[in-house]
Design an enzyme around this catalytic site. Structure first.
Site, PDB file in Angstrom:
ATOM      1  N   GLU A   1     -68.065  15.423  -9.808  1.00  0.00           N
ATOM      2  CA  GLU A   1     -68.802  14.484  -8.949  1.00  0.00           C
ATOM      3  C   GLU A   1     -68.018  14.171  -7.685  1.00  0.00           C
ATOM      4  O   GLU A   1     -66.797  14.349  -7.622  1.00  0.00           O
ATOM      5  CB  GLU A   1     -69.066  13.184  -9.716  1.00  0.00           C
TER       6      GLU A   1
ATOM      7  N   HIS B   1     -76.967   8.155  -8.018  1.00  0.00           N
ATOM      8  CA  HIS B   1     -75.828   9.090  -8.054  1.00  0.00           C
ATOM      9  C   HIS B   1     -76.222  10.350  -8.812  1.00  0.00           C
ATOM     10  O   HIS B   1     -77.173  10.357  -9.604  1.00  0.00           O
ATOM     11  CB  HIS B   1     -74.640   8.406  -8.742  1.00  0.00           C
TER      12      HIS B   1
ATOM     13  N   CYS C   1     -72.450  12.736  -3.017  1.00  0.00           N
ATOM     14  CA  CYS C   1     -72.809  13.308  -4.321  1.00  0.00           C
ATOM     15  C   CYS C   1     -73.900  14.361  -4.205  1.00  0.00           C
ATOM     16  O   CYS C   1     -73.793  15.457  -4.781  1.00  0.00           O
ATOM     17  CB  CYS C   1     -73.207  12.197  -5.290  1.00  0.00           C
TER      18      CYS C   1
END
Length: 468
Positions: A441, A429, A380
């Protein structure tokens, strides 16, 4: 794209079993048949409800485990970044030591040269012949006037000698000061080197801790997946038991029709996403300025996964270059295009830099079980590094530090191009907000870079805005 968001939401609801249709009794039954069917329906409703609850609880437990794994992974990224920062400090201190030692050698050479010049000058005055200099000629004269002149010259020589000695003393003092500075700088270098090694040990300890924790969590996840599979099997059996009822068959046919419509909508959404990715990739390929900016940042960056044996060495200062950047909506669209151009690229933990996807690294647990260390892809935070490098913005490979990199804006006020974070202190994240409730993402091992509906659960209070 809004159709894709609705579809994903519907699929998510269906996968967790949160929506269950209660079948009506068969039409026109006899009294006994009606009573028997009613009992069967009531029994089936109870068991279905219990199974749905069990599956939902298993999903929640799996989600918590995924969150814990993500936090530990990013903690390792943080330790690796801290290690590189400490090494840079050690290199800087070593360069100061080198400069101080050179200054000390220069001062010593100046003292030696001054002493040598003075001694040579004195010898030339006292031992030179009458043609050596006017001073030597006067010292060798025999008349009274010459003797007087000689005395005056000797007096001036004495004064000159004192001045030279004073200069030597000042040089010695400067040498001593430089020597003291060199020792202080050396102590600073030793301290920085020790700190670097401590940071390296911390990184290794974090990796070892993550491996142990991930191994334990992987076992727990496996057990939960087994329970979920078993619960789903029982749920399927319960649904099959209702298959003999006409109302259940009608409900199933309705559901199946809806499923086909959703699959068609999903296929259309995926095709639209692929077209968007291809268009973004074409714009990225045509944007030579963005590629050049990213290339410059990549050349200056130190790979955060470098844990080879380290010896502090003086680092030459890199000439600072003002990297030009674009601003406003043009900058935001460059960031979005670079991110969208990577749709479908596989997830690889630890992967991604300013120039694109890179080889993943080992984590000793879940990522290894998916073979991330042998894949070329993004995690990420690596995806964010690549997206923003095209406008000259360098980001560290850790979500917690990326959370502090720009302007923090309340999450309710997010705009296209903002970074969205999850977990305590943004440690879990990060994704890129695209607008219309969607984000880009690289979610987890086994997945790919994709567009997803924005998840509000677990989101940090702020998003981060790098470009206004």
């Amino acid at each position: 794209m809004m159709l894709g968001v609705t579809l994903v939401a519907l699929v998510a609801i269906g996968s967790t079993g949160s929506v269950v249709a209660v079948p009506p009794p068969p039409p026109n039954p006899g009294d006994d048949e009606l009573a028997s069917a009613g009992a069967l329906v009531q029994s089936g409703i109870g068991e279905l409800g219990a199974l749905v609850t069990l599956v939902a609880e298993a999903d929640q437990q799996l989600a918590r485990l995924d969150d814990e794994v993500a936090i530990r992974r990013e903690a390792v990224n943080r330790a690796l970044v801290d290690l590189q920062n400490a090494r840079a400090a050690a290199d800087t201190a070593a360069a100061v030591v080198q400069a101080s030692q050179q200054a000390l050698r220069d001062a010593t050479a100046q003292i030696s040269a001054a002493q040598h010049d003075f001694d040579a000058f004195a010898r030339s005055l006292y031992t030179g012949g009458p043609d050596t200099s006017s001073h030597a000629a006067l010292l060798g004269a025999s008349s009274p006037d010459s003797v007087l002149d000689r005395a005056q010259i000797l007096d001036r020589l004495s004064l000159g000698r004192d001045a030279v000695l004073d200069e030597l003393q000042r040089a010695r003092t400067q040498s001593a000061n430089r020597d003291s500075a060199a020792r202080a700088a050396k102590q600073e270098a030793d301290s920085a080197a020790s700190q670097a090694e401590s940071q390296r040990a911390a990184a290794e300890q974090a990796i070892a801790s993550a491996r142990d924790a991930l191994a334990s969590q992987a076992d727990r996840r496996s057990r939960l997946e087994g329970e979920r599979t078993s619960a789903q099997a029982r749920l399927d059996e319960a649904r099959a038991a209702f298959g003999g009822l006409e109302s259940s068959r009608a409900a199933y046919e309705t559901w199946d029709e809806q499923r086909r419509a959703e699959e068609q909508a999903q296929a259309e959404a995926e095709a639209a996403a692929q077209r968007a990715a291809q268009q973004a990739a074409a714009r990225v390929a045509a944007n030579a300025a963005a590629r050049e900016l990213a290339s410059q940042l990549a050349e200056l960056a130190v790979p955060h996964t470098d844990l080879e044996e380290y010896t502090p060495t003086p680092r030459r200062s890199t000439p600072t270059t003002q990297i030009p950047t674009v601003t406003g909506s043009a900058a935001i669209e460059t960031v979005v295009d670079r991110g969208m151009s990577q749709l479908g690229v596989q997830y690889a933990w630890g992967g991604g830099d300013e120039n694109g996807p890179t080889l993943g690294i080992r984590d000793g647990g879940v990522a290894d079980s998916y073979g991330d260390f042998g894949k070329i892809g993004f995690d990420c935070s690596g995806l964010m590094i690549y997206a923003f490098a095209g406008i000259g913005i360098s980001l560290p490979h850790y979500t917690g530090y990326q959370y502090l990199a720009g302007e923090q804006v309340p999450s309710a006020q997010m705009k296209r191009g903002d970074m969205i974070f999850y977990g305590p202190n943004a440690s879990q994240h990060v994704g890129l907000y695209l607008g219309d409730g969607q984000m880009l993402e690289a979610p987890q091992s086994g997945s790919v870079v994709k567009v997803s509906p924005v998840r509000w659960d677990g989101m940090t209070p702020y998003v981060v805005r790098m470009v206004s």
